[in-house]
Write a protein that holds these residues in place. Structure first.
Motif, PDB file in Angstrom:
ATOM      1  N   ALA A  50       0.833  -1.219   0.000  1.00 41.05           N
ATOM      2  CA  ALA A  50       0.000   0.000   0.000  1.00 41.05           C
ATOM      3  C   ALA A  50       0.864   1.264   0.000  1.00 41.05           C
ATOM      4  O   ALA A  50       0.493   2.270  -0.606  1.00 41.05           O
ATOM      5  CB  ALA A  50      -0.933  -0.012   1.203  1.00 41.05           C
ATOM      6  N   GLN A  51       2.010   1.216   0.690  1.00 41.08           N
ATOM      7  CA  GLN A  51       2.856   2.409   0.762  1.00 41.08           C
ATOM      8  C   GLN A  51       3.727   2.588  -0.479  1.00 41.08           C
ATOM      9  O   GLN A  51       3.947   3.709  -0.932  1.00 41.08           O
ATOM     10  CB  GLN A  51       3.726   2.350   2.027  1.00 41.08           C
ATOM     11  N   ASP A  52       4.197   1.482  -1.051  1.00 40.52           N
ATOM     12  CA  ASP A  52       5.103   1.573  -2.201  1.00 40.52           C
ATOM     13  C   ASP A  52       4.382   1.601  -3.547  1.00 40.52           C
ATOM     14  O   ASP A  52       4.905   2.098  -4.532  1.00 40.52           O
ATOM     15  CB  ASP A  52       6.084   0.395  -2.194  1.00 40.52           C
ATOM     16  N   TYR A  53       3.192   0.999  -3.592  1.00 40.45           N
ATOM     17  CA  TYR A  53       2.451   0.917  -4.865  1.00 40.45           C
ATOM     18  C   TYR A  53       1.002   1.368  -4.702  1.00 40.45           C
ATOM     19  O   TYR A  53       0.082   0.560  -4.869  1.00 40.45           O
ATOM     20  CB  TYR A  53       2.481  -0.516  -5.409  1.00 40.45           C
ATOM     21  N   PRO A  54       0.729   2.634  -4.355  1.00 41.15           N
ATOM     22  CA  PRO A  54      -0.662   3.081  -4.219  1.00 41.15           C
ATOM     23  C   PRO A  54      -1.407   2.919  -5.547  1.00 41.15           C
ATOM     24  O   PRO A  54      -0.811   3.093  -6.618  1.00 41.15           O
ATOM     25  CB  PRO A  54      -0.548   4.543  -3.805  1.00 41.15           C
ATOM     26  N   PHE A  55      -2.689   2.591  -5.466  1.00 44.27           N
ATOM     27  CA  PHE A  55      -3.473   2.264  -6.656  1.00 44.27           C
ATOM     28  C   PHE A  55      -3.605   3.470  -7.593  1.00 44.27           C
ATOM     29  O   PHE A  55      -4.010   4.551  -7.183  1.00 44.27           O
ATOM     30  CB  PHE A  55      -4.861   1.777  -6.220  1.00 44.27           C
ATOM     31  N   LEU A  56      -3.253   3.274  -8.849  1.00 43.19           N
ATOM     32  CA  LEU A  56      -3.329   4.269  -9.936  1.00 43.19           C
ATOM     33  C   LEU A  56      -2.435   5.495  -9.723  1.00 43.19           C
ATOM     34  O   LEU A  56      -2.668   6.548 -10.312  1.00 43.19           O
ATOM     35  CB  LEU A  56      -4.783   4.716 -10.166  1.00 43.19           C
TER      36      LEU A  56
END
Lengths: 283, 179
Positions: B165-171
């Protein structure tokens, strides 16, 4: 009313709740009425089922390894039990072959093609299960492309464990026989009483999640250990699929009808490989 | 690659749906205590953790809605259990995360509360539409069993979803903000 309509947050919440109920009601109605799911639904289910098959391989490998270790520990007891059983097996096989031949000849003499007891087997693997504890839904890796249709009976471990509730192209959902779903189709069953007569009824589930043989006339004549099997009268399952054995006969809470408890013959708790039963006789 | 980075969370949630079903199948016999059982709650825990770790990205509420619809159709064949709970829990968790201490124990309490609400909500929906008929006593006993399993799943999933969630937030491509 005017205040309610002017309060945008309240109005939006109200609309969202109505939409949720409409979608819920609509989708439940579709699920119960349609014989085949919508194309989008079928496609989505098959994509997730494909993912499940991939994940299932390593998990199944680990689980299978643990089961094998457990089985090795029980091998001696199992071997002794099988040795006792095997003495009768040869005689039973010969008798079955002779009866099958006689049955074929009698059918030919009467010009009978399809009877209530005719069926074809479709083998499948269970790839996932609904995460909750109450709905009793499994997903298997075969679908309508393999000939599976809604309402077909599903067996595992020598007895019926449920029926198909949704057939996608490459996967299907199985609802277990122990489900408390009020809209589920119930198995029409029969059992042979000691005096040679046959009693009919249906399979339901009691409040404590046990199988019961209900709507039976003269149910008290059934002794513990009597085999209960499908009667083929419901229009979906063939005749002669074993459901379980009678364990106890009681009256229902109103004292009006007999309630016969049944111990399921099928492996309901751990069904990894199942057999879907395609009825041969036309519905 | 930037497109892939934007969709990592969605792929992760797809895997969570699959793993939830597979775990439920294999762990089912160990999750039952008498006639009461625990649910496999990997998916609700995952979405709540995403909301708690990334409280600024509203796209994740839409992602939770999409995940909920797919999960509902795959597991039950009707829409209304995950499709309602997942976006709602993600939104509430994002709101709570703004004043909640960013520590393991605080998040665990939120997730335990959230899964309790989820199990009670799914019980209500199942009883309402007749998919399953279970007593309140059965629900309460299942809630107790669920607490233990939720804590176990939470420990396994905490760092996975924290990092994702912290490194790859959605969109959102974080590399676009890096010099």
């Amino acid at each position: 009313m005017k205040k309610f309509l002017q309060n945008k947050k309240l109005l939006s919440t109200f609309i969202v709740i109505i939409v949720i109920f409409a979608v819920l009601g609509g989708s439940v109605s579709l699920r119960n009425k349609r014989n085949a799911p919508l194309l989008v639904q079928s496609l989505g289910n098959d994509i997730v089922a494909l993912g499940s098959r991939i994940i299932d391989v390593p998990v199944g490998f680990i689980s299978g390894g643990l089961n094998n270790a457990h089985e090795i520990l029980n091998a001696q007891d199992e071997n002794n039990h099988l040795k006792r059983q095997i003495t009768n097996l040869g005689q039973t096989k010969v008798r079955n072959a002779s009866l099958e031949k006689e049955n074929r000849q009698l059918k030919a003499a009467l010009n009978l093609k399809d009877t209530l007891s005719g069926y074809i087997l479709i083998n499948a693997s269970v790839i996932s299960r609904a995460p909750d504890t109450w709905s009793d839904l499994l997903t298997i890796n075969k679908g309508s492309s393999s000939g599976i249709k809604k309402n077909m009976a599903v067996m595992c471990g020598g007895g019926v464990i449920g029926r198909i509730v949704e057939a996608n192209a490459a996967s299907s959902k199985v609802e277990l026989i122990t489900t408390t779903d009020e809209s589920a189709n119930r198995f029409s069953v029969q059992a042979d009483v000691a005096n040679g007569k046959t009693v009919h009824g249906i399979i339901t589930v009691t409040a404590n999640n046990q199988l019961a043989f209900t709507q039976v006339v003269d149910g008290r004549k059934l002794k513990a250990g009597t085999r209960v099997y499908t009667s083929g009268m419901g229009g979906n399952s063939p005749k002669g699929l074993l459901i379980g054995t009678v364990t106890q006969t009681t009256r229902d809470s109103f004292g009006l009808s007999d309630q016969i408890r049944i111990k399921p013959a099928g492996d309901i708790s751990d069904p990894s490989v199942v057999t879907v039963i395609e009825r041969q006789v036309a519905n | 690659m930037s497109i892939f980075r934007k969709w990592v969370l969605a792929i992760g949630l797809f895997v969570a749906i699959v793993v939830d079903g597979v775990c439920s199948f294999y762990l089912h016999q160990f999750m039952d205590y008498g006639s009461f059982g625990a649910a496999s709650l990997i998916l609700p825990i995952s979405v709540m953790l995403i909301g708690l770790f990334d409280d600024t990205n509203e796209n994740e509420i839409w992602l939770a809605l999409g995940t909920g619809i797919v999960a509902d159709i795959y597991f039950y064949g009707f829409i209304g259990v995950y499709a309602v709970f997942l976006p709602l829990s993600c939104w509430i968790c994002q709101k709570i995360a703004r004043f909640l201490p960013e520590i393991f124990w605080a998040r665990l309490i939120v997730v335990l509360l959230g899964t309790t609400i989820f199990v009670a909500y799914s019980w209500l929906i199942f009883n309402m539409i007749g998919i399953a008929t279970t007593s309140i006593h059965g629900l309460l006993m299942s809630l107790l069993v669920n607490q233990g399993w939720t804590a176990g799943f939470f420990v396994c999933l905490y760092w996975i979803w924290g990092n994702l969630a912290q490194d790859y937030p959605f969109l959102i491509d974080l590399n676009a903000y890096r010099v």
